[in-house]
Design a protein around this motif. Structure first.
Motif, mmCIF file in Angstrom:
data_model
loop_
_atom_site.group_PDB
_atom_site.id
_atom_site.type_symbol
_atom_site.label_atom_id
_atom_site.label_comp_id
_atom_site.label_asym_id
_atom_site.label_seq_id
_atom_site.Cartn_x
_atom_site.Cartn_y
_atom_site.Cartn_z
ATOM 1 N N LEU A 176 0.826 -1.203 0.000
ATOM 2 C CA LEU A 176 0.000 0.000 0.000
ATOM 3 C C LEU A 176 0.862 1.256 0.000
ATOM 4 O O LEU A 176 0.533 2.257 -0.659
ATOM 5 C CB LEU A 176 -0.929 0.002 1.217
ATOM 6 N N ALA A 177 1.983 1.203 0.723
ATOM 7 C CA ALA A 177 2.896 2.351 0.736
ATOM 8 C C ALA A 177 3.452 2.620 -0.657
ATOM 9 O O ALA A 177 3.537 3.773 -1.097
ATOM 10 C CB ALA A 177 4.037 2.099 1.727
ATOM 11 N N VAL A 178 3.801 1.558 -1.374
ATOM 12 C CA VAL A 178 4.319 1.714 -2.734
ATOM 13 C C VAL A 178 3.229 2.257 -3.659
ATOM 14 O O VAL A 178 3.505 3.091 -4.532
ATOM 15 C CB VAL A 178 4.866 0.368 -3.252
ATOM 16 N N TYR A 179 2.004 1.816 -3.487
ATOM 17 C CA TYR A 179 0.913 2.319 -4.320
ATOM 18 C C TYR A 179 0.752 3.835 -4.178
ATOM 19 O O TYR A 179 0.418 4.519 -5.157
ATOM 20 C CB TYR A 179 -0.408 1.633 -3.949
ATOM 21 N N VAL A 180 0.970 4.363 -2.981
ATOM 22 C CA VAL A 180 0.829 5.806 -2.795
ATOM 23 C C VAL A 180 2.138 6.537 -3.065
ATOM 24 O O VAL A 180 2.231 7.748 -2.848
ATOM 25 C CB VAL A 180 0.330 6.144 -1.370
ATOM 26 N N GLY A 181 3.148 5.816 -3.563
ATOM 27 C CA GLY A 181 4.389 6.446 -3.976
ATOM 28 C C GLY A 181 5.296 6.856 -2.835
ATOM 29 O O GLY A 181 6.000 7.862 -2.942
ATOM 30 N N GLU A 182 5.307 6.081 -1.760
ATOM 31 C CA GLU A 182 6.148 6.410 -0.618
ATOM 32 C C GLU A 182 6.953 5.194 -0.178
ATOM 33 O O GLU A 182 6.613 4.055 -0.492
ATOM 34 C CB GLU A 182 5.289 6.921 0.554
ATOM 35 N N GLN A 183 8.014 5.475 0.565
ATOM 36 C CA GLN A 183 8.811 4.403 1.154
ATOM 37 C C GLN A 183 8.014 3.744 2.283
ATOM 38 O O GLN A 183 7.318 4.435 3.039
ATOM 39 C CB GLN A 183 10.119 4.957 1.714
ATOM 40 N N PRO A 184 8.089 2.418 2.409
ATOM 41 C CA PRO A 184 7.358 1.758 3.501
ATOM 42 C C PRO A 184 7.706 2.305 4.883
ATOM 43 O O PRO A 184 6.844 2.349 5.768
ATOM 44 C CB PRO A 184 7.781 0.293 3.359
ATOM 45 N N SER A 185 8.949 2.753 5.051
ATOM 46 C CA SER A 185 9.362 3.257 6.358
ATOM 47 C C SER A 185 8.764 4.626 6.670
ATOM 48 O O SER A 185 8.652 5.001 7.842
ATOM 49 C CB SER A 185 10.893 3.346 6.421
ATOM 50 N N ASN A 186 8.376 5.366 5.632
ATOM 51 C CA ASN A 186 7.870 6.726 5.832
ATOM 52 C C ASN A 186 6.369 6.855 5.630
ATOM 53 O O ASN A 186 5.801 7.907 5.917
ATOM 54 C CB ASN A 186 8.577 7.703 4.882
ATOM 55 N N ALA A 187 5.740 5.830 5.101
ATOM 56 C CA ALA A 187 4.314 5.927 4.769
ATOM 57 C C ALA A 187 3.466 5.946 6.038
ATOM 58 O O ALA A 187 3.728 5.220 7.005
ATOM 59 C CB ALA A 187 3.901 4.755 3.884
ATOM 60 N N ASN A 188 2.465 6.770 6.010
ATOM 61 C CA ASN A 188 1.510 6.859 7.127
ATOM 62 C C ASN A 188 0.179 6.313 6.637
ATOM 63 O O ASN A 188 -0.716 7.057 6.238
ATOM 64 C CB ASN A 188 1.384 8.310 7.604
ATOM 65 N N ILE A 189 0.077 4.991 6.645
ATOM 66 C CA ILE A 189 -1.094 4.315 6.096
ATOM 67 C C ILE A 189 -2.079 4.007 7.220
ATOM 68 O O ILE A 189 -1.714 3.417 8.246
ATOM 69 C CB ILE A 189 -0.700 3.000 5.386
ATOM 70 N N ALA A 190 -3.327 4.413 7.038
ATOM 71 C CA ALA A 190 -4.359 4.122 8.038
ATOM 72 C C ALA A 190 -4.642 2.626 8.073
ATOM 73 O O ALA A 190 -4.518 1.925 7.064
ATOM 74 C CB ALA A 190 -5.637 4.890 7.699
ATOM 75 N N ALA A 191 -5.018 2.139 9.244
ATOM 76 C CA ALA A 191 -5.377 0.731 9.387
ATOM 77 C C ALA A 191 -6.816 0.529 8.914
ATOM 78 O O ALA A 191 -7.681 1.385 9.114
ATOM 79 C CB ALA A 191 -5.228 0.298 10.837
ATOM 80 N N PHE A 192 -7.057 -0.598 8.259
ATOM 81 C CA PHE A 192 -8.391 -0.901 7.744
ATOM 82 C C PHE A 192 -8.990 -2.063 8.515
ATOM 83 O O PHE A 192 -8.288 -3.006 8.895
ATOM 84 C CB PHE A 192 -8.327 -1.226 6.256
ATOM 85 N N ASN A 193 -10.309 -1.975 8.719
ATOM 86 C CA ASN A 193 -11.021 -2.990 9.477
ATOM 87 C C ASN A 193 -12.277 -3.375 8.721
ATOM 88 O O ASN A 193 -12.979 -2.501 8.192
ATOM 89 C CB ASN A 193 -11.376 -2.443 10.875
ATOM 90 N N LEU A 194 -12.567 -4.672 8.682
ATOM 91 C CA LEU A 194 -13.745 -5.135 7.947
ATOM 92 C C LEU A 194 -15.031 -4.536 8.515
ATOM 93 O O LEU A 194 -15.991 -4.282 7.777
ATOM 94 C CB LEU A 194 -13.823 -6.661 7.992
#
Length: 511
Positions: free
Chosen positions: A272-290
Motif C-alpha cells: 500500500l505504501a508503494v501504491y501511494v508512492g512512498e517508502q514503507p518506512s515513511n508511509a503513514n497508512i491508516a489501518a483498515f477494518n472489515l
C-alpha cells in the motif's frame, strides 16, 4: 522592389494553391478504419446470475446486494465502500504514484508527436538562410586568362518545401499518430483503474489479515489458558501427559499461524505504501477494518454491448487496430509517385550594402516527382509487414475482448457464490463455537475425552478463519466486478494523474 514583390506574391499563391488542391482532390490509400462491432450477447455468464444475492445478517460483508442492470458506474466507485480512510489513500496515490505518472507522461509524449506529425505532414516547411563567403575563382574556370579574381559573396533567401499528399500518405501518417495518442490515453486510464482497484483490494486484504490475526490471537489466548488448566490437572491426576502435549502442540501451531499473519500483514502494508508512492518506512497508512467498511448494496451492471466501449484495455486494443490500419495506407502510398514543390526567393550581392538593392533579387520555383521502380522488394515487403501488423492487432483485440468478458463473468460468479459461501461460513463458525463450548462443559463433567475438546478447538479455529476470509471475499469480489466493468472512468471530470507539483519545476520549454 516591385518585381520582387510580384514574384513573392506569385510564389505564395502557387504554394497555397498546391496546398488547397492537394487537400481537395487527394485520396487516402489503404482501407478506412471501421469500429469493431460489439459482441452480440445478452449476458455475461453461461447461466443467469440472480440479481439479488444471498445475505448473512450481522456479519461484516453480509449485507444484501442487488445487481442493477444497465446502471452507470460512478467515477469514484470506491466511495461506495463509505470509508474516508480508503478515499484519502486513493487520492494520495493519484497524486504520487510513479507508475501512473509515467503513463501520464507517455500520453503527453504521444500527443506532442501527433502535433509534430500534423505540422510536418500538412504544412509547407519554410526556412530562412543567410551566408557570406570570400571566394577566389581562377579565370581558367571560365576558359579565360588573366589575374585571379578574389571577391566577397553574400546571400539571403527564404525557401519553402511542400510535399503534395496526392495519395493520402501524410493523412494516414497523422491518423496513425492520432491513434497512438488514443492508445496512450487508454493506457493511462488502464493504469488509473488498476491502481485504484489494487488499493481497494489491498485494503480489504489488510482488513482481513488484521481480523484473522486478532481472531488467532484470541484463540491462542484461550488455548494457552486451557494448556495451563491441563498442566494443573496433570498434577492432580485428572489429565495425562498426552493431554498436556496435545494442548501444547495446538498452542505452538496457533503461534506459527500468528507469525505468518504478522508477516503477510506487513507485506500488504508495504504494498500500500508503494501504491501511494512512498517508502514503507515513511508511509503513514491508516489501518483498515472489515467492520468499518460498508459493502456496496447496489452494484451497477453494464450491458454486455457496452463493455467494449468502457474497458480501457479494449479501447487501447481498438486504437492499436486504428494505428496499424493507417500504417497500411502509409506503406501503400510509398509504392506510388511522390510529388514535391520547392521554391526559394532571396537576394545575392557582392557587398552587404547591395544585398537588398535593385537587381539583387533571385527566385526559383520547381516541382519534382519520384516514382520508385525497383528497390529489391523493400517497399512491397514493408507493405506486407504492415498488413501482418494490422492482422496481429485485430487478433489481439479479439483476445482482449474475450478476456474482458471472462473477467466480468468470473467476477459475477465469484460475487454470487461468495454471498452463499459467507452465509454458510458464518453458520459454520457459530455452530463450531457452540459445539466447542458444549464439549468443554462435557469434559469438565467427565462425559467426554480431552481429545474431543482439542478436535472442536481446531474446528472452531478453522471455521473462524474461513468466515473472516469469506467476509473479505465479498468486499474484494465487488471491487473486482466494478473494475472488470471499466471502473466508470468516463464519468470522471478531473485528470487521471493529479500531481501536487511537476517533476522539474524549474524546467521550461526553452533550451
Amino acid at each position: 522592389m516591385s518585381s520582387m514583390s510580384v514574384s513573392f506574391s506569385f510564389f505564395r499563391l502557387l504554394s497555397l494553391s498546391a496546398l488547397v488542391l492537394a487537400g481537395l482532390y487527394g485520396c487516402a490509400t489503404g482501407p478506412d478504419f471501421k469500429e469493431p462491432p460489439a459482441p452480440k450477447v445478452t449476458r455475461y455468464t453461461e447461466k443467469p446470475i440472480p440479481t439479488s444475492l444471498a445475505t448473512a445478517p450481522d456479519v461484516p460483508g453480509g449485507t444484501e446486494q442487488v445487481l442493477e442492470e444497465n446502471a452507470d458506474i460512478p467515477a469514484q466507485w470506491w466511495a461506495l465502500y463509505k470509508s474516508p480512510e480508503l478515499e484519502a489513500l486513493i487520492q494520495k496515490a493519484l497524486q504520487q504514484n510513479p507508475t501512473l505518472g509515467a503513463a501520464d507522461a507517455a500520453l503527453r509524449s504521444a500527443q506532442e508527436n501527433l502535433f509534430a506529425q500534423i505540422g510536418g505532414q500538412y504544412f509547407p516547411a519554410f526556412s530562412l538562410n543567410g551566408s557570406g563567403s570570400r571566394q577566389q575563382v581562377p579565370p581558367a574556370a571560365y576558359g579565360q586568362s588573366g589575374p585571379t579574381s578574389i571577391y566577397n559573396l553574400y546571400n539571403a533567401n527564404v525557401g519553402v518545401t511542400y510535399k503534395l499528399d496526392v495519395f493520402g500518405g501524410a493523412r494516414r501518417t497523422v491518423e496513425s499518430a492520432r491513434a497512438q495518442a488514443e492508445y496512450q490515453q487508454y493506457q493511462l486510464e488502464g493504469a488509473y483503474l488498476s491502481l485504484t482497484s489494487n488499493i481497494v483490494t489491498s485494503a480489504v486484504k489488510e482488513a482481513a489479515l488484521e481480523a484473522q490475526l486478532q481472531a488467532t490471537q484470541d484463540i491462542l489466548d484461550a488455548q494457552k489458558k486451557q494448556a495451563a488448566i491441563t498442566e494443573k490437572q496433570l498434577i492432580i491426576g485428572t489429565a495425562s501427559k498426552i493431554d498436556v502435549s496435545s494442548q501444547e502442540t495446538l498452542v505452538s501451531t496457533s503461534e506459527v499461524d500468528l507469525i505468518n499473519y504478522e508477516k503477510n500483514l506487513s507485506i500488504i502494508r508495504n504494498q500500500l505504501a508503494v501504491y501511494v508512492g512512498e517508502q514503507p518506512s515513511n508511509a503513514n497508512i491508516a489501518a483498515f477494518n472489515l467492520s468499518t467498511l460498508n459493502l456496496p448494496e447496489k452494484i451497477p451492471l453494464s450491458l454486455p454491448s457496452s463493455l467494449v466501449r468502457q474497458r480501457p484495455d479494449v479501447k487501447a486494443a481498438e486504437a492499436n487496430i486504428k494505428s496499424t490500419n493507417a500504417l497500411v495506407g502509409v506503406a501503400t502510398a510509398n509504392l506510388l509517385p511522390q510529388f514535391n514543390i520547392t521554391g526559394a526567393m532571396g537576394t545575392e550581392a557582392l557587398t552587404t550594402g547591395a544585398l537588398f538593392g535593385p537587381g539583387a533579387a533571385l527566385w526559383s520555383v520547381g516541382g519534382a516527382v519520384f516514382q520508385p521502380l525497383f528497390q529489391g522488394g523493400q517497399l512491397i515487403a514493408q507493405r506486407r509487414g504492415a498488413v501482418a501488423n494490422y492482422e496481429q492487432a485485430v487478433y489481439q483485440y479479439q483476445a482482449t475482448v474475450l478476456s474482458a468478458f471472462q473477467q466480468v463473468a468470473d467476477a459475477l460468479k465469484a460475487l454470487e457464490t461468495g454471498a452463499r459461501a459467507l452465509r454458510s461460513a458464518s453458520n459454520a463458525e457459530r455452530y463450531a463455537y457452540e459445539t466447542l463450548k458444549l464439549s468443554e462443559i462435557q469434559y469438565k463433567l467427565g462425559t467426554t475425552s480431552y481429545f474431543q475438546v482439542l478436535y472442536y478447538q481446531t474446528q472452531y479455529q478453522q471455521a473462524k478463519i474461513k468466515s473472516i476470509q469469506a467476509q473479505a471475499n465479498r468486499f474484494a469480489d465487488t471491487a473486482a466486478l466494478l473494475a472488470a466493468l471499466g471502473g466508470g472512468w468516463w464519468n470522471r471530470a478531473e485528470p487521471a494523474f493529479q500531481p501536487k507539483a511537476t517533476l522539474n519545476e524549474n524546467q521550461n520549454d526553452t533550451p
